[in-house]
Scaffold this motif. Structure first.
Motif, PDB file in Angstrom:
ATOM      1  N   SER A  39      12.651  35.330   1.293  1.00  0.00           N
ATOM      2  CA  SER A  39      13.922  35.675   0.646  1.00  0.00           C
ATOM      3  C   SER A  39      15.123  34.991   1.298  1.00  0.00           C
ATOM      4  O   SER A  39      16.219  35.042   0.762  1.00  0.00           O
ATOM      5  N   ARG A  40      14.911  34.374   2.445  1.00  0.00           N
ATOM      6  CA  ARG A  40      16.007  33.695   3.135  1.00  0.00           C
ATOM      7  C   ARG A  40      15.691  32.215   3.318  1.00  0.00           C
ATOM      8  O   ARG A  40      14.533  31.821   3.332  1.00  0.00           O
ATOM      9  N   THR A  41      16.744  31.415   3.490  1.00  0.00           N
ATOM     10  CA  THR A  41      16.573  29.997   3.766  1.00  0.00           C
ATOM     11  C   THR A  41      17.240  29.712   5.101  1.00  0.00           C
ATOM     12  O   THR A  41      18.452  29.923   5.222  1.00  0.00           O
ATOM     13  N   PRO A  42      16.474  29.278   6.098  1.00  0.00           N
ATOM     14  CA  PRO A  42      15.021  29.121   6.101  1.00  0.00           C
ATOM     15  C   PRO A  42      14.340  30.494   6.120  1.00  0.00           C
ATOM     16  O   PRO A  42      14.970  31.509   6.440  1.00  0.00           O
ATOM     17  N   PRO A  43      13.048  30.524   5.784  1.00  0.00           N
ATOM     18  CA  PRO A  43      12.320  31.799   5.797  1.00  0.00           C
ATOM     19  C   PRO A  43      12.450  32.499   7.153  1.00  0.00           C
ATOM     20  O   PRO A  43      12.504  31.859   8.199  1.00  0.00           O
ATOM     21  N   GLN A  44      12.530  33.831   7.093  1.00  0.00           N
ATOM     22  CA  GLN A  44      12.750  34.638   8.294  1.00  0.00           C
ATOM     23  C   GLN A  44      11.502  35.447   8.637  1.00  0.00           C
ATOM     24  O   GLN A  44      11.055  36.254   7.824  1.00  0.00           O
ATOM     25  N   PRO A  45      10.920  35.246   9.831  1.00  0.00           N
ATOM     26  CA  PRO A  45       9.749  36.030  10.226  1.00  0.00           C
ATOM     27  C   PRO A  45      10.074  37.522  10.320  1.00  0.00           C
ATOM     28  O   PRO A  45      11.164  37.899  10.764  1.00  0.00           O
ATOM     29  N   ILE A  46       9.119  38.338   9.901  1.00  0.00           N
ATOM     30  CA  ILE A  46       9.284  39.793   9.919  1.00  0.00           C
ATOM     31  C   ILE A  46       7.951  40.448  10.257  1.00  0.00           C
ATOM     32  O   ILE A  46       6.891  39.832  10.112  1.00  0.00           O
ATOM     33  N   VAL A  47       7.994  41.693  10.702  1.00  0.00           N
ATOM     34  CA  VAL A  47       6.785  42.478  10.941  1.00  0.00           C
ATOM     35  C   VAL A  47       7.001  43.884  10.383  1.00  0.00           C
ATOM     36  O   VAL A  47       8.123  44.397  10.376  1.00  0.00           O
ATOM     37  N   THR A  48       5.923  44.505   9.930  1.00  0.00           N
ATOM     38  CA  THR A  48       5.999  45.852   9.368  1.00  0.00           C
ATOM     39  C   THR A  48       6.291  46.862  10.469  1.00  0.00           C
ATOM     40  O   THR A  48       5.632  46.886  11.495  1.00  0.00           O
ATOM     41  N   VAL A  49       7.278  47.723  10.222  1.00  0.00           N
ATOM     42  CA  VAL A  49       7.615  48.820  11.130  1.00  0.00           C
ATOM     43  C   VAL A  49       7.100  50.133  10.548  1.00  0.00           C
ATOM     44  O   VAL A  49       6.542  50.964  11.255  1.00  0.00           O
ATOM     45  N   SER A  50       7.275  50.305   9.251  1.00  0.00           N
ATOM     46  CA  SER A  50       6.882  51.547   8.586  1.00  0.00           C
ATOM     47  C   SER A  50       6.455  51.220   7.161  1.00  0.00           C
ATOM     48  O   SER A  50       7.087  50.393   6.498  1.00  0.00           O
ATOM     49  N   LEU A  51       5.383  51.873   6.721  1.00  0.00           N
ATOM     50  CA  LEU A  51       4.902  51.671   5.352  1.00  0.00           C
ATOM     51  C   LEU A  51       4.400  53.007   4.820  1.00  0.00           C
ATOM     52  O   LEU A  51       3.527  53.625   5.409  1.00  0.00           O
ATOM     53  N   THR A  52       4.987  53.440   3.719  1.00  0.00           N
ATOM     54  CA  THR A  52       4.581  54.682   3.069  1.00  0.00           C
ATOM     55  C   THR A  52       4.060  54.331   1.685  1.00  0.00           C
ATOM     56  O   THR A  52       4.698  53.558   0.961  1.00  0.00           O
ATOM     57  N   THR A  53       2.906  54.871   1.321  1.00  0.00           N
ATOM     58  CA  THR A  53       2.333  54.558   0.011  1.00  0.00           C
ATOM     59  C   THR A  53       2.001  55.818  -0.756  1.00  0.00           C
ATOM     60  O   THR A  53       1.671  56.856  -0.181  1.00  0.00           O
ATOM     61  N   ASP A  54       2.087  55.705  -2.061  1.00  0.00           N
ATOM     62  CA  ASP A  54       1.678  56.768  -2.975  1.00  0.00           C
ATOM     63  C   ASP A  54       0.724  56.155  -3.990  1.00  0.00           C
ATOM     64  O   ASP A  54       1.085  55.195  -4.681  1.00  0.00           O
ATOM     65  N   PHE A  55      -0.489  56.699  -4.048  1.00  0.00           N
ATOM     66  CA  PHE A  55      -1.489  56.232  -5.008  1.00  0.00           C
ATOM     67  C   PHE A  55      -1.275  56.991  -6.314  1.00  0.00           C
ATOM     68  O   PHE A  55      -1.270  58.216  -6.333  1.00  0.00           O
ATOM     69  N   ILE A  56      -1.109  56.243  -7.391  1.00  0.00           N
ATOM     70  CA  ILE A  56      -0.833  56.847  -8.697  1.00  0.00           C
ATOM     71  C   ILE A  56      -2.077  56.793  -9.577  1.00  0.00           C
ATOM     72  O   ILE A  56      -2.466  57.779 -10.181  1.00  0.00           O
ATOM     73  N   GLU A  57      -2.701  55.638  -9.646  1.00  0.00           N
ATOM     74  CA  GLU A  57      -3.950  55.436 -10.363  1.00  0.00           C
ATOM     75  C   GLU A  57      -4.782  54.454  -9.557  1.00  0.00           C
ATOM     76  O   GLU A  57      -4.380  54.049  -8.476  1.00  0.00           O
ATOM     77  N   SER A  58      -5.921  54.041 -10.096  1.00  0.00           N
ATOM     78  CA  SER A  58      -6.763  53.099  -9.385  1.00  0.00           C
ATOM     79  C   SER A  58      -6.993  51.851 -10.225  1.00  0.00           C
ATOM     80  O   SER A  58      -6.465  51.722 -11.331  1.00  0.00           O
ATOM     81  N   ALA A  59      -7.787  50.956  -9.677  1.00  0.00           N
ATOM     82  CA  ALA A  59      -8.157  49.725 -10.365  1.00  0.00           C
ATOM     83  C   ALA A  59      -9.659  49.541 -10.237  1.00  0.00           C
ATOM     84  O   ALA A  59     -10.298  50.122  -9.350  1.00  0.00           O
ATOM     85  N   LEU A  60     -10.206  48.726 -11.120  1.00  0.00           N
ATOM     86  CA  LEU A  60     -11.646  48.484 -11.179  1.00  0.00           C
ATOM     87  C   LEU A  60     -11.932  47.001 -11.010  1.00  0.00           C
ATOM     88  O   LEU A  60     -11.043  46.161 -11.213  1.00  0.00           O
ATOM     89  N   PRO A  61     -13.172  46.652 -10.668  1.00  0.00           N
ATOM     90  CA  PRO A  61     -13.531  45.231 -10.609  1.00  0.00           C
ATOM     91  C   PRO A  61     -13.186  44.538 -11.930  1.00  0.00           C
ATOM     92  O   PRO A  61     -13.417  45.084 -13.009  1.00  0.00           O
ATOM     93  N   GLY A  62     -12.596  43.371 -11.811  1.00  0.00           N
ATOM     94  CA  GLY A  62     -12.161  42.616 -12.985  1.00  0.00           C
ATOM     95  C   GLY A  62     -10.686  42.785 -13.279  1.00  0.00           C
ATOM     96  O   GLY A  62     -10.081  41.944 -13.950  1.00  0.00           O
ATOM     97  N   ASP A  63     -10.066  43.865 -12.784  1.00  0.00           N
ATOM     98  CA  ASP A  63      -8.637  44.081 -13.021  1.00  0.00           C
ATOM     99  C   ASP A  63      -7.800  43.062 -12.259  1.00  0.00           C
ATOM    100  O   ASP A  63      -8.126  42.694 -11.126  1.00  0.00           O
ATOM    101  N   TRP A  64      -6.720  42.615 -12.873  1.00  0.00           N
ATOM    102  CA  TRP A  64      -5.737  41.767 -12.227  1.00  0.00           C
ATOM    103  C   TRP A  64      -4.616  42.690 -11.757  1.00  0.00           C
ATOM    104  O   TRP A  64      -3.974  43.359 -12.557  1.00  0.00           O
ATOM    105  N   VAL A  65      -4.393  42.752 -10.447  1.00  0.00           N
ATOM    106  CA  VAL A  65      -3.359  43.617  -9.868  1.00  0.00           C
ATOM    107  C   VAL A  65      -2.188  42.745  -9.444  1.00  0.00           C
ATOM    108  O   VAL A  65      -2.363  41.766  -8.716  1.00  0.00           O
ATOM    109  N   GLU A  66      -1.000  43.110  -9.911  1.00  0.00           N
ATOM    110  CA  GLU A  66       0.221  42.395  -9.542  1.00  0.00           C
ATOM    111  C   GLU A  66       1.087  43.276  -8.667  1.00  0.00           C
ATOM    112  O   GLU A  66       1.213  44.474  -8.906  1.00  0.00           O
ATOM    113  N   ALA A  67       1.710  42.649  -7.667  1.00  0.00           N
ATOM    114  CA  ALA A  67       2.636  43.323  -6.765  1.00  0.00           C
ATOM    115  C   ALA A  67       4.050  42.819  -7.061  1.00  0.00           C
ATOM    116  O   ALA A  67       4.318  41.625  -6.962  1.00  0.00           O
TER     117      ALA A  67
END
Length: 176
Positions: free
Chosen positions: A102-130
């Motif tokens: 997102s920056r020029t030049p690219p800026q190195p970063i590391v994860t400090v905190s990550l919270t996730t909520d699972f809403i549904e799932s995916a199956l083999p063959g599914d294309w998952v986009e982030a």
């Protein structure tokens, strides 16, 4: 001491079916990863860990980067759905890739905190986009959300904080 018994979990290897024994794998069969939506390209320079899980792909869409992965059998758990850890890895990686670029030049970063909520799932063959929504990038911390989708279905929401870190300099060559 409490003993928890899960009666629906298969106790014998034979009851798990052939997909867990590996005798139904055709190494000459084209991978599901060969069927990638138009506009997506393999992401270069992901590192050894993500290369084992991928291939991951990306495309620029309206000034944003979208990260995608075709779910394969190797990404599933014993229930035959994508493993939650795989989805979390995809979300964390997409957040990092988008924030880094997102920056020029690219800026190195590391994860400090990550919270996730699972809403549904995916199956083999599914294309998952982030899809990543950057909330704020400061001098020390960056904040962003990620939403994983299969088509129009939202399957995971992730919220993250990343630390902005100095560029890693290569080690000097050994004198010996």
């Amino acid at each position: 001491a409490h003993i928890i018994t899960i009666s629906s979990f298969p106790r014998k290897r034979e009851s798990m079916g052939p997909r867990f024994r590996g005798d139904d794998v055709d190494i000459n069969r084209p991978s599901m990863s060969d069927n990638i939506p138009a506009g997506f390209e393999p992401i270069p320079h992901l590192g050894h860990y993500l290369m084992q899980l991928g291939p991951f792909h990306w495309k620029r869409e309206g000034g944003c980067i979208v990260v995608g992965l075709r779910i394969e059998e190797r990404h599933t758990n014993t229930r035959g759905i994508v493993h939650g850890g795989m989805l979390v890895t995809l979300a964390d990686s997409a957040l990092g890739i988008v924030l880094y670029n997102s920056r020029t030049p690219p800026q190195p970063i590391v994860t400090v905190s990550l919270t996730t909520d699972f809403i549904e799932s995916a199956l083999p063959g599914d294309w998952v986009e982030a899809h990543v929504d950057i909330l704020r990038i400061g001098s020390r911390l960056a904040y962003a959300n990620c939403y994983l989708h299969v088509g129009e279905r939202r399957i995971l929401r992730a919220s993250a904080v990343f630390a902005v870190v100095p560029e890693v300099k290569p080690k000097e060559e050994s004198e010996g």
